[in-house]
Design an enzyme around this catalytic site. Structure first.
Site: not given
Lengths: 429, 429
Positions: A255, A258, A322-323, A356, A415
């Site tokens: 990670q 990245h 996220e992960h 991934d 209506h």
């Protein structure tokens, strides 16, 4: 990495804060590019490609022959690996199709939902050092399964004016319908507005830098929707004493490499495991080509020792990663406690890089705490669900009086009339 | 209403344009209110409630006793009507729960998705002339079914400082967990940021005027998500020669009375039906309390005569209406052709107001062309789907080599290492 031993609950919220990113204010620039695209179409695209990318492309759209020629140059071993990933992603996303359930809510009142593909979708694939062909798979495969008619891919040309072979190979085998050599703000603007060459799409997907993010936000003002709010990638690993610190270190680094604004968190119930992981991390990072990026990420990152796995999960739910990797032998016991996360990896062999690339799950996931309210990309991201209803005269007689009363109470007489005019006729039958 | 007879395809796109709304630029004001809420909490809420609404409330949060007391004052007939609607909305949304499907994408690689409720949701109900208790039902019922823990409702107090009885009745029976007497920008800001009284939520739902819309856009920058992009309400009716023009006129008016920026479109294959509908419309509109609003909407509205129902549906797909009524006896034959719409009403007795109140479908729908890429609110809007994966050593041996090859090709060596470090150990076993 900063190590924090058994922080009190009162400290958790501060520990969950993401590093503040000093963003550029790109509103004005983005607005200008979009306005010029509205006015000048392709001419604006060429102008900004020359200005930002330093390239004057001959044409924006790649021909099928150009795509096929480059795609074929992808090394055989990589082609095979991409096919493995493709098969798994297809299996996982193919099962996300919904069957129609008809509900008779009241006798004579039948309601249901039907899915329809979003007709035109745009996929943005960034340029730069790494050719993200895996993201082509993650976006084009569900688009194709959903039945999107037009799957447009934009990606910036390299300095040689060309697109990476593996990106074109992935596009070719996943049913991307057209590829344009254009990147950055001008690519997103082209897909949001439409030009002579690039079609306007209904929804734009894909990652990108600050410029692309700003452009996606602007695209929303032009009536296009987008996949997810942007944010740097992140992983949170929960480790007890049944993990292998070498594996945990490798996962954290996968990670950390990245980008310098990524964040990695290790929560451990075992102080020795935490220490051993840091030792392994320092050894492993030295051998990485992207060592500098990883080291910057690690500066923003934390190791936190807590008392129990339950506490680790509670912390993780507050952070909403996220992960989330729950390493260790008992990971599966904790599934029900996970409330906020994008994608969860269970046990010592479910490394994040599996998700991934090739296990089948999608890697386009909510970051920056958005996992509290957003799902990752799935087949759902490429469809709308339309509600239908069919009411018989008897059905309207059953629910009509309630509608009329409610509409009157909301002071919406027309209506109410739409019901009573029909009920009156039915009474007279 | 403007009548257009058999326009050529080339003219359709222009005819699909919504009326341009001259919006206020509220960015600066919204930013200021949000910043003060961040700094001053409740004090800012009181300040802006006094400034914008001309009221100094005693407290923001209603006590359970206050809610119960007001709710009980709702007329018995209205309570019963609301219960009818509630039962149908519960039936329709209750069936939207998904079961878990486990997929073994490769031997040893099991992937699946699980739904989790968004923990904290905020519902905004506008004030003004009409008390929109029906929107409380449409938002709180699916929130409750999803399992949201905190369902926060904000609505502005009236000049007497009170909240409408029926809104509180709807809140009480649907499981809203707390009610705050606060409206406008400051209500959205409070839910996006959190104050001493009002909790920060993960996602904000509900309609509102330009101020509320601007505030919802700002809320997104604070990490909160929102239900749908905003836009004025609209209906498109498709009518052949088997319809009752009086009914069609009543349906068009039920949309036209919403607000002066609404739009109604009538597509007909029969010129006489179109003419008769206009005659009925002009007669019916005269008797409406909201006649002035309806007449303003009708100025923006069009009657278009086309050759076939197929053509009408094709036009409708280009327009992507929030509400689509396919009137006439053969409506059901055209279901498969509908691609872009929020909610579809089939036949001569499925009037839009049924879906607005009580048939069971949701009335929070995509407008302004967003039906091309967005679904209306459903149970899905209150949950996230988290992906899970469990990979065995054998599973990693199956897909690991492909992952390593792909990661290397994307120049992400640490991603590759996370796999190879495990594969190496497995080889040595």
């Amino acid at each position: 990495m900063q190590t924090i031993i058994q922080p009190g609950r009162a400290e958790w919220e501060a520990l969950c804060q993401r590093p503040k990113i000093q963003g550029l204010n790109l509103d004005e620039l983005t607005q200008q590019v979009f306005k010029e695209i509205e006015r000048d179409g392709d001419r604006a695209i060429y102008k900004y490609t020359a200005l930002f990318d330093g390239i004057v492309p001959q044409s924006l759209k790649l021909t099928p022959a150009e795509i096929a020629e480059c795609a074929a140059k992808t090394p055989e071993e990589l082609q095979q690996a991409i096919q493995v990933a493709k098969a798994n992603i297809e299996k996982f996303h193919g099962l996300q199709k919904e069957t129609i359930s008809y509900v008779e809510t009241t006798p004579g009142v039948v309601c249901w939902r039907e899915s329809r593909a979003i007709e035109k979708v745009g996929i943005y694939i960034p340029g730069g050092s790494a050719p993200l062909f895996s993201t082509v798979l993650m976006l084009a495969i569900p688009a194709r399964i959903a039945g999107c008619k037009q799957i447009v891919l934009c990606t910036p040309p390299g300095q040689d004016g060309k697109i990476n072979d593996a990106i074109l190979y992935a596009a070719q085998i996943t049913g991307v319908t057209e590829v344009y050599a254009v990147g950055g703000i001008q690519a997103i603007g082209a897909m949001a507005i439409g030009t002579e060459s690039v079609p306007k799409v209904d929804k734009i997907f894909g990652p990108g830098n600050q410029y692309v993010t700003a452009a996606k936000q602007m695209a929303v003002r032009y009536g296009t929707t987008i996949d997810l709010p942007a944010g740097p990638s992140e992983v949170l690993v929960i480790a007890d004493d049944t993990v292998n610190p070498e594996y945990i270190a490798a996962d954290l680094l996968s990670q950390a490499e990245h980008g310098p604004d990524s964040q990695v968190l290790l929560l451990s119930t075992d102080k020795a495991v935490a220490e051993d992981t840091l030792v392994a991390l320092n050894r492993q990072v030295d051998r990485l080509p992207r060592k500098d990026i990883a080291l910057k990420t690690l500066k923003n990152s934390k190791v936190i020792v807590l008392n129990t796995i339950e506490e680790c999960i509670a912390f993780s739910n507050m952070y909403a990663p996220e992960h989330l990797i729950i390493a260790g032998d008992t990971a599966e016991n904790y599934i029900d406690r996970v409330v906020n996360a994008g994608s969860v990896f269970l046990g010592n062999y479910s490394c994040e890089s599996a998700g991934d690339y090739a296990s089948g799950t999608n890697h386009t996931l909510p970051t920056n705490g958005y996992a509290k309210s957003c799902s990752g990309v799935s087949l759902d991201s490429f469809i709308k669900k339309i509600t239908f209803q069919k009411i018989t005269p008897a059905g309207l007689q059953n629910i009509g009086p309630a509608i009329a009363v409610m509409a009157k109470a909301e002071q919406l007489d027309a209506h109410s009339n739409a019901v009573t005019i029909r009920l009156k006729d039915l009474k007279n039958v």
